[in-house]
Design a protein around this motif. Structure first.
Motif, mmCIF file in Angstrom:
data_model
loop_
_atom_site.group_PDB
_atom_site.id
_atom_site.type_symbol
_atom_site.label_atom_id
_atom_site.label_comp_id
_atom_site.label_asym_id
_atom_site.label_seq_id
_atom_site.Cartn_x
_atom_site.Cartn_y
_atom_site.Cartn_z
ATOM 1 N N ILE A 61 0.871 -1.177 0.000
ATOM 2 C CA ILE A 61 0.000 0.000 0.000
ATOM 3 C C ILE A 61 0.906 1.225 0.000
ATOM 4 N N SER A 62 0.953 1.912 -1.111
ATOM 5 C CA SER A 62 1.785 3.119 -1.240
ATOM 6 C C SER A 62 1.337 3.860 -2.491
ATOM 7 N N PRO A 63 1.612 5.170 -2.549
ATOM 8 C CA PRO A 63 1.269 5.920 -3.770
ATOM 9 C C PRO A 63 2.024 5.375 -4.988
ATOM 10 N N GLU A 64 3.274 4.966 -4.762
ATOM 11 C CA GLU A 64 4.071 4.447 -5.896
ATOM 12 C C GLU A 64 3.427 3.188 -6.462
ATOM 13 N N LYS A 65 2.916 2.331 -5.595
ATOM 14 C CA LYS A 65 2.350 1.047 -6.038
ATOM 15 C C LYS A 65 0.929 1.220 -6.564
ATOM 16 N N MET A 66 0.163 2.107 -5.893
ATOM 17 C CA MET A 66 -1.268 2.183 -6.214
ATOM 18 C C MET A 66 -1.626 3.357 -7.110
ATOM 19 N N GLY A 67 -0.755 4.341 -7.167
ATOM 20 C CA GLY A 67 -1.049 5.514 -7.996
ATOM 21 C C GLY A 67 -2.192 6.337 -7.419
ATOM 22 N N ALA A 68 -3.047 6.794 -8.302
ATOM 23 C CA ALA A 68 -4.080 7.761 -7.913
ATOM 24 C C ALA A 68 -5.100 7.187 -6.927
ATOM 25 N N ILE A 69 -5.275 5.860 -6.889
ATOM 26 C CA ILE A 69 -6.303 5.307 -5.976
ATOM 27 C C ILE A 69 -5.786 5.154 -4.552
ATOM 28 N N TYR A 70 -4.501 5.509 -4.318
ATOM 29 C CA TYR A 70 -3.925 5.318 -2.980
ATOM 30 C C TYR A 70 -4.756 6.004 -1.898
ATOM 31 N N GLY A 96 2.392 0.591 9.760
ATOM 32 C CA GLY A 96 0.994 1.030 9.688
ATOM 33 C C GLY A 96 0.322 0.892 11.040
ATOM 34 N N TYR A 97 -0.896 1.394 11.115
ATOM 35 C CA TYR A 97 -1.667 1.327 12.350
ATOM 36 C C TYR A 97 -2.924 0.485 12.142
ATOM 37 N N PHE A 98 -3.159 -0.441 13.061
ATOM 38 C CA PHE A 98 -4.456 -1.093 13.167
ATOM 39 C C PHE A 98 -5.136 -0.520 14.406
ATOM 40 N N ASP A 99 -6.370 -0.069 14.245
ATOM 41 C CA ASP A 99 -7.173 0.380 15.386
ATOM 42 C C ASP A 99 -8.248 -0.666 15.624
ATOM 43 N N VAL A 100 -8.412 -1.080 16.872
ATOM 44 C CA VAL A 100 -9.464 -2.045 17.211
ATOM 45 C C VAL A 100 -10.311 -1.484 18.345
ATOM 46 N N ARG A 101 -11.587 -1.848 18.328
ATOM 47 C CA ARG A 101 -12.467 -1.375 19.415
ATOM 48 C C ARG A 101 -12.407 -2.358 20.581
ATOM 49 N N ILE A 110 -2.682 0.224 17.357
ATOM 50 C CA ILE A 110 -1.549 -0.712 17.382
ATOM 51 C C ILE A 110 -0.622 -0.354 16.232
ATOM 52 N N LYS A 111 0.567 0.116 16.562
ATOM 53 C CA LYS A 111 1.555 0.469 15.533
ATOM 54 C C LYS A 111 2.367 -0.775 15.214
ATOM 55 N N LEU A 112 2.341 -1.196 13.946
ATOM 56 C CA LEU A 112 3.070 -2.391 13.542
ATOM 57 C C LEU A 112 4.188 -2.019 12.587
ATOM 58 N N VAL A 113 5.323 -2.690 12.724
ATOM 59 C CA VAL A 113 6.475 -2.482 11.845
ATOM 60 C C VAL A 113 6.941 -3.843 11.325
ATOM 61 N N LYS A 114 7.992 -3.823 10.528
ATOM 62 C CA LYS A 114 8.534 -5.047 9.897
ATOM 63 C C LYS A 114 8.720 -6.155 10.936
ATOM 64 N N ASP A 115 8.305 -7.352 10.587
ATOM 65 C CA ASP A 115 8.417 -8.584 11.393
ATOM 66 C C ASP A 115 7.355 -8.694 12.480
ATOM 67 N N ASP A 116 6.432 -7.752 12.546
ATOM 68 C CA ASP A 116 5.280 -7.885 13.466
ATOM 69 C C ASP A 116 4.185 -8.680 12.759
ATOM 70 N N LEU A 117 3.545 -9.569 13.519
ATOM 71 C CA LEU A 117 2.389 -10.306 13.000
ATOM 72 C C LEU A 117 1.224 -10.112 13.955
ATOM 73 N N ASP A 131 1.003 4.856 8.073
ATOM 74 C CA ASP A 131 1.444 5.982 8.917
ATOM 75 C C ASP A 131 1.929 7.097 7.992
ATOM 76 N N ASP A 132 2.631 8.071 8.546
ATOM 77 C CA ASP A 132 2.971 9.242 7.714
ATOM 78 C C ASP A 132 4.086 8.948 6.704
ATOM 79 N N THR A 133 4.559 7.680 6.663
ATOM 80 C CA THR A 133 5.507 7.322 5.593
ATOM 81 C C THR A 133 4.756 6.871 4.338
ATOM 82 N N ASP A 134 3.443 6.657 4.457
ATOM 83 C CA ASP A 134 2.611 6.258 3.306
ATOM 84 C C ASP A 134 3.120 4.997 2.621
ATOM 85 N N TYR A 135 3.601 4.039 3.405
ATOM 86 C CA TYR A 135 4.146 2.816 2.797
ATOM 87 C C TYR A 135 4.081 1.642 3.755
ATOM 88 N N ILE A 136 3.450 0.569 3.291
ATOM 89 C CA ILE A 136 3.507 -0.687 4.039
ATOM 90 C C ILE A 136 3.452 -1.838 3.042
#
Ligand SMILES: CSCCC(=O)/C(O)=C/O
Ligand SMILES: [Fe+2]
Length: 157
Positions: A61-70, A96-101, A110-117, A131-136
C-alpha cells in the motif's frame, strides 16, 4: 509494536494519535487480538501450519504502487469494518496502524512495523491506516482462498 488508546483528536489518520495511555500485549489478548514478533519467515510458516492458514498473498500500500487510488484505498481501509474470518497480517516492510475497538467501544491503536504479526479475531470492529511514511508491505494469511478481494473490507452493519 506499540499499542495505546487512540486520542480521538482531530488530525490526519496517519498521525500517531497517541493518548499516552499504554496498552499491553496481554490487554490486546483480552479483546482477542494476538501479537507476535517473528523475524524469520520460517516462524510465520510454523504459526500458519499450527493455525491452519493454508493460503497467503502480499499487498503493498503506497502511492508508488497504487497511484491515484492510494488516497481512496487508505480512506477505505480506515472505514470501520469487520470480517467473518480472522484477519492475519505479517508486516514485511514499512509500517501502519491497526485500530481495534475494545469492549468499552474505545479505540486501541496498534503500531506495527517489519516482522510484526497480528491476528484480529473474526467479527472485531477495526480499521487500518498507513502511517505518515505512506508505505507498508504486508503478507495476508487466510484459512481459505479469499472468496472476495480480502482488501475490500466488510462494511459496518
Ligand atoms: C495491511 S493489509 C491491508 C488492510 C486490510 O486488508 C484490512 O482488512 C484492514 O482492516
Ligand atoms: Fe480489515
Amino acid at each position: 509494536m506499540k499499542a495505546y488508546f487512540y486520542d480521538n483528536l482531530p488530525g490526519d489518520q496517519r498521525l500517531p494519535h497517541d493518548s499516552g495511555r499504554e496498552v499491553t500485549v496481554s490487554d490486546l489478548e483480552k479483546v482477542g487480538v494476538l501479537y507476535f514478533r517473528i523475524p524469520e519467515l520460517e516462524g510465520v510458516n510454523a504459526l500458519a501450519s499450527e493455525r491452519g492458514y493454508k493460503n497467503r498473498d502480499e499487498i503493498t500500500i503506497s502511492p508508488e504502487k497504487m497511484g491515484a487510488i492510494y488516497e481512496t484505498k487508505v480512506k477505505q481501509f480506515f472505514d470501520e469494518h469487520l470480517h467473518e474470518d480472522e484477519e492475519i497480517r505479517y508486516i514485511r516492510d514499512g509500517a501502519g496502524y491497526f485500530d481495534v475497538r475494545n469492549e468499552g467501544d474505545e479505540w486501541i491503536r496498534i503500531k506495527l512495523v517489519k516482522d510484526d504479526l497480528i491476528i484480529l479475531p473474526a467479527g472485531i470492529y477495526h480499521r487500518f491506516t498507513t502511517d505518515d511514511t505512506d508505505y507498508i508491505q504486508a503478507m495476508r494469511l487466510f484459512k481459505e482462498e479469499p472468496q472476495v478481494d480480502a482488501s475490500q473490507p466488510h462494511r459496518r452493519a
